[in-house]
Design a protein around this motif. Structure first.
Motif, mmCIF file in Angstrom:
data_model
loop_
_atom_site.group_PDB
_atom_site.id
_atom_site.type_symbol
_atom_site.label_atom_id
_atom_site.label_comp_id
_atom_site.label_asym_id
_atom_site.label_seq_id
_atom_site.Cartn_x
_atom_site.Cartn_y
_atom_site.Cartn_z
ATOM 1 N N ASP A 315 0.833 -1.210 0.000
ATOM 2 C CA ASP A 315 0.000 0.000 0.000
ATOM 3 C C ASP A 315 0.864 1.256 0.000
ATOM 4 O O ASP A 315 0.588 2.216 -0.736
ATOM 5 C CB ASP A 315 -0.916 -0.035 1.231
ATOM 6 C CG ASP A 315 -1.944 1.079 1.222
ATOM 7 O OD1 ASP A 315 -2.613 1.266 0.184
ATOM 8 O OD2 ASP A 315 -2.082 1.772 2.243
ATOM 9 N N GLU A 324 -2.804 8.563 -4.744
ATOM 10 C CA GLU A 324 -4.056 8.209 -4.068
ATOM 11 C C GLU A 324 -5.111 7.678 -5.037
ATOM 12 O O GLU A 324 -5.984 6.908 -4.646
ATOM 13 C CB GLU A 324 -4.598 9.429 -3.311
ATOM 14 C CG GLU A 324 -3.765 9.830 -2.110
ATOM 15 C CD GLU A 324 -3.656 8.714 -1.080
ATOM 16 O OE1 GLU A 324 -4.669 8.058 -0.803
ATOM 17 O OE2 GLU A 324 -2.543 8.516 -0.560
ATOM 18 N N SER A 325 -5.071 8.116 -6.278
ATOM 19 C CA SER A 325 -6.059 7.608 -7.236
ATOM 20 C C SER A 325 -5.920 6.106 -7.407
ATOM 21 O O SER A 325 -6.916 5.387 -7.601
ATOM 22 C CB SER A 325 -5.905 8.308 -8.590
ATOM 23 O OG SER A 325 -4.601 8.127 -9.114
ATOM 24 N N ARG A 327 -4.773 4.040 -5.024
ATOM 25 C CA ARG A 327 -5.233 3.423 -3.773
ATOM 26 C C ARG A 327 -6.751 3.319 -3.723
ATOM 27 O O ARG A 327 -7.298 2.423 -3.073
ATOM 28 C CB ARG A 327 -4.739 4.231 -2.577
ATOM 29 C CG ARG A 327 -3.233 4.228 -2.394
ATOM 30 C CD ARG A 327 -2.847 5.004 -1.164
ATOM 31 N NE ARG A 327 -3.011 4.236 0.059
ATOM 32 C CZ ARG A 327 -3.038 4.769 1.277
ATOM 33 N NH1 ARG A 327 -2.949 6.085 1.431
ATOM 34 N NH2 ARG A 327 -3.176 4.006 2.339
ATOM 35 N N SER A 328 -7.425 4.231 -4.394
ATOM 36 C CA SER A 328 -8.892 4.222 -4.358
ATOM 37 C C SER A 328 -9.487 3.054 -5.128
ATOM 38 O O SER A 328 -10.691 2.798 -5.007
ATOM 39 C CB SER A 328 -9.431 5.544 -4.919
ATOM 40 O OG SER A 328 -9.216 5.621 -6.324
ATOM 41 N N ARG A 329 -8.678 2.338 -5.918
ATOM 42 C CA ARG A 329 -9.206 1.262 -6.754
ATOM 43 C C ARG A 329 -9.206 -0.091 -6.061
ATOM 44 O O ARG A 329 -9.635 -1.092 -6.646
ATOM 45 C CB ARG A 329 -8.412 1.159 -8.059
ATOM 46 C CG ARG A 329 -8.482 2.378 -8.970
ATOM 47 C CD ARG A 329 -9.892 2.811 -9.315
ATOM 48 N NE ARG A 329 -10.684 1.808 -9.979
ATOM 49 C CZ ARG A 329 -11.129 1.884 -11.232
ATOM 50 N NH1 ARG A 329 -10.836 2.941 -11.967
ATOM 51 N NH2 ARG A 329 -11.873 0.929 -11.748
ATOM 52 N N LYS A 331 -9.466 -2.437 -2.045
ATOM 53 C CA LYS A 331 -9.716 -2.491 -0.605
ATOM 54 C C LYS A 331 -8.790 -3.540 0.005
ATOM 55 O O LYS A 331 -8.521 -4.574 -0.608
ATOM 56 C CB LYS A 331 -11.177 -2.866 -0.319
ATOM 57 C CG LYS A 331 -12.179 -1.823 -0.766
ATOM 58 C CD LYS A 331 -13.604 -2.217 -0.376
ATOM 59 C CE LYS A 331 -14.604 -1.141 -0.803
ATOM 60 N NZ LYS A 331 -15.997 -1.509 -0.440
#
Length: 468
Positions: A315, A324-325, A327-329, A331
């Motif tokens: 991560d 961050e874009s 990381r948003s993809r 979980k």
């Protein structure tokens, strides 16, 4: 239909773990046309035949605990497979095969199916893909069409049901705790009537399939799909496990990765090493392309509690390189197999709605844009590795493509025969770039080495050197 064949081995050779056998495809196994038989027999000493021989040995070597491709080919250097013609296609005369592929004088049926899948795919790719002008393999659309036709020829696209195929990525060299966790996740997927696709080898590629068979059995699902996708460069280090009931051999790692993301409806990532990092970067790089900004693709990273630090490292690396874009993809779900499976089950509904709304096929994701830099084969020579642009300022999806190539080269140097020989001859690959990116790569790779994720056995000798 019977699964019989004749064994011509002698007792002493069986004791020495080598078997001779004659094998013929029976029942539902793939047939070959007379033209295809003639083509392969006439090319018996050519490159296509040698490729088949090596892949056949890899399939028969299933279950042996080594990921050193060169050591495998050296141990079975006297292995030979000759082709003979018969009315319905071809029979194989096998000599000095690994005894582990046989039980009481009979080849394990799953391994036998894989053996003829190898024959089918290598002939088709050589004849219909590489041997024609039908596909422009320097064009993005042409490559995607080639991937589609290979999958269709292998009958992997026959399934016409709702989205339910979960691709599971992860390492072949994982701990017993992590392996057990992959089985638990597979079990939870099976209970939710979801099917499994992996790289088909051991470790995190086998565990989810093993677990899913139990979940499917409890739900009385008798036609569960356990799809395996491999390629000639990796098949010896990661031979297909016999649970796989649909196997396809893609021409190279890039087409294998494209097959994963176009056939799959969601992806679960378990702990792994450089190969798993390559897969993560491949998918995130695609999803970061502006054309895919609204494209749903369920993505979960999961492992037992002991893997929390592993995913924290992944991560951090993604956040500090791709932003961050990226990381948003995805979980991250730790130590909760049921929640990981629920996340996938919910995601299947989102994928189904999107495919219906945009008239895209359930069994092959045509609308996902894959840039050409993710599709063209990367040959990890020392020059090519040294020439990779690992610099800040690149668009995130372009940097992801270059980072993917870097990790792909490390995989080659770790376990692929050609890569191992190149490292012995010329020394470690040299990677250079932005000081911060090199530092992040060094930190991540050092963690993989410390956690023994780079190789199944023995002390790991790095095949790379990082220079900032």
């Amino acid at each position: 239909m019977s699964n019989r064949f004749e064994i011509t081995s002698v007792t002493q050779e069986e004791v020495d773990n080598f078997v001779h056998a004659r094998v013929s495809p029976l029942g539902s196994l793939e047939n070959l046309s007379q033209r295809e038989v003639s083509q392969l027999m006439s090319a018996e000493k050519s490159g296509v035949y040698q490729l088949f021989r090596r892949c056949a040995l890899a399939v028969l070597n299933c279950g042996n605990e080594t990921d050193d491709a060169r050591a495998i080919f050296e141990k079975y250097r006297d292995f030979d497979v000759q082709l003979g013609r018969q009315a319905w296609g071809v029979k194989l005369q096998i000599r000095n095969a690994p005894a582990t592929a046989f039980v009481d004088g009979r080849m394990i049926r799953g391994i036998k199916e894989h053996l003829f899948a190898v024959l089918r795919d290598i002939i088709y790719i050589h004849d219909a893909i590489l041997g024609t002008q039908r596909f422009d393999l320097n064009d993005s659309g042409g490559i995607t069409n080639a991937v589609y036709h290979i999958l269709r020829n292998a009958r992997l696209l026959d399934y016409k049901g709702r989205p339910d195929l979960i691709v599971c990525w992860g390492g072949h060299s994982i701990s017993a705790v992590e392996y057990d966790y992959t089985k638990k996740v597979g079990y939870e997927l099976g209970l939710r009537s979801l099917n499994v696709c992996t790289g088909c080898g051991p470790g995190a590629m086998k565990g989810p399939m093993k677990g899913a068979t139990i979940g499917h059995a409890k739900q009385r699902i008798r036609d569960g799909r356990y799809v395996g996708m491999t390629e000639p460069g990796i098949i010896a280090a990661e031979p297909p496990n016999p649970i796989v009931n649909q196997l396809v051999i893609m021409p190279d790692i890039e087409k294998r990765l494209e097959a994963f993301v176009r056939m799959g409806h969601g992806i679960i990532v378990f702990p792994g090493g450089a190969g798993t990092a390559e897969e993560i970067l491949y998918l995130l790089g695609i999803l970061l392309d502006p054309a895919n900004a609204e494209h749903p693709y369920p993505l979960v990273f999961t492992g037992p509690g002991s893997a929390a630090e592993y995913f924290n490292k992944i991560d951090q690396f993604i956040a500090n390189t791709l932003g961050e874009s990226a990381r948003s993809r995805y979980k991250i779900i730790i130590d909760d197999p049921a929640q990981a499976a629920r996340e996938m089950a919910r995601g299947m509904e989102t994928v189904r709605e999107q495919r219906r709304a945009q008239s895209d096929a359930y069994n092959f994701n045509w609308l996902l844009k894959i840039p050409l830099e993710f599709q063209l084969p990367f040959e990890p020579t020392h020059q090519a590795m040294a020439g990779l642009h690992l610099q800040r300022g690149l668009a995130p999806h372009v940097l992801a493509a270059n980072l993917r190539r870097a990790f792909s080269g490390i995989v080659a140097g770790n376990v692929k025969e050609a890569g191992i020989r190149a490292i012995e001859q010329y020394g470690p690959y040299e990677l250079s770039g932005d000081k911060q990116i090199m530092g992040l790569m060094d930190d991540l790779l050092a963690a993989f080495v410390a956690q023994k994720r780079m190789k199944l056995q023995g002390d790991y000798q790095p095949c790379y050197r990082l220079v900032s």
